[in-house]
Design an enzyme around this catalytic site. Structure first.
Site, mmCIF file in Angstrom:
data_model
loop_
_atom_site.group_PDB
_atom_site.id
_atom_site.type_symbol
_atom_site.label_atom_id
_atom_site.label_comp_id
_atom_site.label_asym_id
_atom_site.label_seq_id
_atom_site.Cartn_x
_atom_site.Cartn_y
_atom_site.Cartn_z
ATOM 1 N N GLU A 1 40.058 30.272 53.473
ATOM 2 C CA GLU A 1 38.580 30.096 52.999
ATOM 3 C C GLU A 1 37.807 28.784 53.191
ATOM 4 O O GLU A 1 36.663 28.998 53.594
ATOM 5 C CB GLU A 1 38.540 30.645 51.663
ATOM 6 C CG GLU A 1 37.257 30.688 51.053
ATOM 7 C CD GLU A 1 36.172 31.793 51.738
ATOM 8 O OE1 GLU A 1 36.945 32.855 52.356
ATOM 9 O OE2 GLU A 1 34.875 31.922 51.391
ATOM 10 N N ASP A 2 38.215 27.972 52.791
ATOM 11 C CA ASP A 2 37.392 26.768 52.771
ATOM 12 C C ASP A 2 37.727 25.545 53.645
ATOM 13 O O ASP A 2 37.051 24.652 53.749
ATOM 14 C CB ASP A 2 37.711 25.880 51.217
ATOM 15 C CG ASP A 2 37.438 26.607 50.187
ATOM 16 O OD1 ASP A 2 36.565 27.722 50.288
ATOM 17 O OD2 ASP A 2 37.751 26.196 49.082
ATOM 18 N N HIS B 1 43.337 21.894 41.873
ATOM 19 C CA HIS B 1 42.999 23.287 41.703
ATOM 20 C C HIS B 1 44.135 24.121 42.340
ATOM 21 O O HIS B 1 44.761 24.751 41.363
ATOM 22 C CB HIS B 1 41.716 23.665 41.898
ATOM 23 C CG HIS B 1 41.448 25.200 42.153
ATOM 24 N ND1 HIS B 1 41.456 25.966 40.951
ATOM 25 C CD2 HIS B 1 41.318 25.936 43.123
ATOM 26 C CE1 HIS B 1 41.367 27.195 41.134
ATOM 27 N NE2 HIS B 1 41.170 27.382 42.424
ATOM 28 N N HIS C 1 46.014 29.239 48.594
ATOM 29 C CA HIS C 1 45.113 30.370 48.466
ATOM 30 C C HIS C 1 43.564 29.892 48.980
ATOM 31 O O HIS C 1 42.938 30.860 49.265
ATOM 32 C CB HIS C 1 45.018 30.839 47.058
ATOM 33 C CG HIS C 1 44.311 30.080 46.016
ATOM 34 N ND1 HIS C 1 44.772 29.064 45.332
ATOM 35 C CD2 HIS C 1 42.719 30.153 45.665
ATOM 36 C CE1 HIS C 1 43.863 28.651 44.550
ATOM 37 N NE2 HIS C 1 42.704 29.248 44.909
ATOM 38 N N ASP D 1 43.588 41.488 8.197
ATOM 39 C CA ASP D 1 44.522 41.411 9.177
ATOM 40 C C ASP D 1 44.346 40.338 10.076
ATOM 41 O O ASP D 1 43.964 40.685 11.296
ATOM 42 C CB ASP D 1 45.176 42.551 9.829
ATOM 43 C CG ASP D 1 43.919 43.357 10.066
ATOM 44 O OD1 ASP D 1 42.597 42.889 9.661
ATOM 45 O OD2 ASP D 1 44.010 44.459 10.699
ATOM 46 N N ASP E 1 44.207 32.346 39.720
ATOM 47 C CA ASP E 1 43.090 31.561 39.882
ATOM 48 C C ASP E 1 41.732 31.574 39.237
ATOM 49 O O ASP E 1 41.216 30.519 38.725
ATOM 50 C CB ASP E 1 42.666 31.952 41.641
ATOM 51 C CG ASP E 1 41.412 31.218 42.280
ATOM 52 O OD1 ASP E 1 41.317 30.208 41.900
ATOM 53 O OD2 ASP E 1 40.606 32.118 42.885
#
Ligand code: MN
Length: 735
Positions: A92-93, A63, A88, A273, A153
């Protein structure tokens, strides 16, 4: 590194290394330090995410690598963004800390990763989306790369959303529609905006998405044939002049086609169009403008142009930097064809938006961007109390087009389209705004609410006796002016509003209505008041205003609007008395995969869901759970503003309940219309009809028929049958 990847299988390692190599080939690495830092970021992320897998089962690390690839290839960002994208999700993880990142990569990367982490966290907590939105914007004004990486992301998460449970898909999709698509538009990332909108539609309105996608495939051959024939003579002329160019016909996006079908009320087959022809010139920068107009003149010699549709963003680019010359011409068989003329440089800006500006260092567009970022800061530094009001202002700002006006000394000011001399006065200085007494545009005295046009020269007269008033809010459109006026009036208003609030509280009590946000919101919405304070203030100004509450009834403490039958023109309204709803059996539902019986739920009256419709559940503050259709006009707002109150809902069980739904029928007015329709519905189709109202105008009638049906397939067959009646031109479901 070798020791770190024990949690990966051999196959994982192969795949990870393959993807990483692909990424490296794309990045424009200028020095060894960048190369080294990218490598270190990769290794750190590989190790940090080693125990994680995505919902789809693949190693998590793929990812961040993909997000980095999007940053490079689709947004045009450089090594800093690549490093930040790779990192990134680490803070956080995983156990990686910001200090780790600062000590290895320095302060800049730390700041970006910190911003990204905060954004991530902002969405986890159960705070209203308005607050999340503000946070995104705050980081935007610090370093726009934070938001760009975040968009990459989000793009990857949207592309891989299939593995997520449905209710999460809906939440993420609505957030995307509400925040990320407009932001992509504002930053000039048109491809991304389009993809966001299409992916959102695929989730919230799959049926229509699929319908248009299929039709686009079916008509592809025919379309290509038309495009080839359209561009052949243009090519010939351009080749003769020795121009270097690329030319292509591109279909418009599914969501934009659907939008057109909805707003113009025409079937797919009648939208001509469906594509735009794009001509991209390869010329030197100083020849750009001339070359674009040369091509314009070639095209308009061959196909007749429609002058009102000419859009010249070459002379004055949009404030997101978009440059292009658009013309619509009459092609073969009288069809309208849009032609976009631009250069390679302009095309790169159009495709990659903001990032491409850095590359070209275009002075002009840098100024325009600075202007926008500054105005963002302004909004954020001076936020109104009401988060929703703030969002409304901001969204208006995201989509607005600009005009260019001048001070008496000839300084250019950029204002949104529709701005007035009062906006202009506040743009120069708040004191000039407060004291603005009159204005001249191009030497002529105009009202303060006058709408400015491109090129206007404005002079403001100030008077020390002047002060802002309530009515000024209706005369300005810029956030700056609104904020200034609001804050000037705020104290006065709030004090006055307290009295109004007490009056309303007493009224609620006497009506037996609950004093809660839902009831207040219903009132505010009905009377178009942007906030509760406005509502209180209105009441404090005029006690008789409370008479408006006669339009509501109270049931279980909730306010309900009493729907009035609108009387129109010459035909008397025919109405069949309504049957009682209580005779219907409560439909069976699953809410968040559990039987809905334990919730007290009702079908929302704004969109009247019918068994078979795509639906979701919304936990309202005072009235239990409400079931809405996914395409309900209120849905996007509800989902985006109260995303955490949304639950998945599905129909289950026997279709033995009845649903009330309303159809709008338009047709040629003739004697016996009502009788005929009533006859078809009740006698031939055997459908229970609750009410029918008709009005006629100019040879056409418009009918509203409320019927009771079992499910959507029954509803569809009724619609089909009614459409087949002579004189009927359209039958649509009413929300
Ligand atoms: Mn992520």
């Amino acid at each position: 590194m070798e020791a770190a990847i024990v949690k990966y299988t051999e196959e994982d390692i192969k795949q990870i290394q393959h993807e990483y190599k692909k990424l490296l080939q794309l990045v424009n690495v200028k020095n060894d330090e960048d190369r080294k830092n990218i490598r270190m970021a990769f290794e750190l992320a590989v190790e940090a995410h080693q125990k994680q897998r995505r919902k789809s089962g693949e190693p998590y690390i793929l990812h961040p690598i993909e997000v980095a690839r999007i940053c490079v290839e689709e947004i045009g960002l450089g090594p800093t963004a690549v490093i930040s994208a790779l990192l990134h999700d680490t803070v956080e993880d995983t156990t990686t800390t910001l200090e780790d990142i600062r000590s290895i990569f320095g302060e800049k990367i730390e700041m970006i990763v910190d911003g990204l982490t905060k954004l991530e966290k902002a969405f986890d907590i159960k705070s209203p989306q308005a607050e999340n939105f503000k946070k995104i914007l705050q980081t935007l004004t610090k370093d726009v790369r934070v938001v760009l990486v975040k968009m990459a992301d989000r793009l990857h998460n949207m592309r891989t959303l299939g593995a997520m449970p449905k209710h999460k898909q809906i939440r993420i999709a609505s957030e995307t529609a509400f925040i990320y698509a407009p932001l992509a538009h504002r930053l000039g990332l048109y491809n991304m905006k389009t993809e966001f909108q299409d992916m959102v539609m695929k989730i919230t309105d799959y049926e229509n998405y699929k319908m248009i996608a299929n039709k686009l495939i079916d008509t592809k051959k025919q379309r290509n044939f038309y495009i080839d024939e359209f561009i052949a003579p243009i090519k010939e002329e351009m080749d003769e002049l020795g121009l270097k160019y690329r030319i292509m016909g591109r279909p418009k996006s599914i969501s934009s086609i659907w939008n057109k079908i909805q707003t113009k009320k025409v079937p797919f087959e009648q939208i001509y169009d469906l594509f735009a022809v794009r001509i991209i010139l390869d010329v030197e920068q100083k020849m750009e403008k001339r070359a674009c107009w040369l091509v314009y003149s070639i095209i308009s010699d061959i196909h007749k142009p429609i002058p009102e549709r000419l859009k010249d963003w070459v002379s004055t680019p949009k404030s997101n930097g978009y440059e292009s010359l658009h013309t619509t011409v009459v092609g073969l068989n009288g069809r309208f064809v849009e032609v976009q003329i631009r250069t390679e440089r302009m095309d790169e800006i159009a495709e990659k938006g903001f990032a491409a500006h850095w590359k070209y260092k275009n002075m002009y567009s840098e100024n325009v961007f600075d202007h926008w970022i500054n105005s963002m800061r302004e909004i954020l530094d001076n936020p109104s109390d009401d988060a929703l009001e703030f969002i409304a202002d901001f969204k208006a700002n995201l989509f607005s087009e600009e005009i260019y006006v001048y001070t008496p000394k000839g300084d250019m000011k950029i204002l949104p389209k529709g701005a007035t001399p009062l906006d202009f006065a506040f743009d120069i200085h708040s004191e000039i705004g407060y004291r603005c007494a009159s204005a001249k545009v191009n030497g002529r005295l105009v009202p303060l609410s006058y709408k400015l046009s491109n090129g206007d020269k404005i002079s403001i007269n100030i008077s020390s006796n002047q002060k802002p008033s309530e009515s000024w809010l209706g005369m300005v459109i810029t956030t700056r002016a609104k904020n200034r006026i609001r804050s000037a009036m705020k104290e006065e208003k709030r004090q006055a509003g307290e009295i109004g609030k007490e009056t309303l509280m007493r009224k609620f009590k006497s009506l037996g209505a609950k004093w809660d946000d839902d009831n207040l919101a219903i009132l505010a919405k009905k009377f178009n008041l942007p906030s509760f304070v406005e509502l209180y203030y209105k009441i404090s100004l005029d006690k008789n205003w409370l008479n408006n509450l006669k339009e509501f009834k109270v049931e279980n403490g909730m306010l309900f609007e009493i729907k009035k039958v609108e009387e129109k023109l010459n035909r008397p309204v025919i109405s069949i008395p309504k049957t009682r709803r209580s005779s219907t059996i409560q439909p069976k539902l699953m809410i968040n995969d559990e039987s809905a019986d334990k919730f007290s739920y009702t079908l929302a009256s704004c969109c009247n869901p019918v068994q078979g419709d795509n639906i979701f559940a919304y936990v309202s503050a005072g009235a239990g759970v409400k079931i809405h259709r996914m395409t309900c006009p209120n849905a996007t707002n509800l989902m985006a503003t109260y995303g955490y109150r949304i639950m998945k809902a599905e129909w289950v069980g026997e279709e033995n309940s009845s649903f009330i739904t309303e159809l709008k029928i338009i047709g040629v007015d003739e004697i016996g219309v009502v009788q005929n329709l009533t006859n078809v519905i009740t006698n031939e189709l055997g459908v229970n009809m609750r009410s029918i109202t008709m009005s006629a105008d100019d040879g056409f009638y418009e009918g509203r028929i409320s019927i009771i049906v079992r499910n959507t397939s029954k509803l569809k067959s009724i619609v089909k049958r009614l459409k087949g009646q002579t004189g009927v031109t359209s039958v649509t479901r009413v929300y």
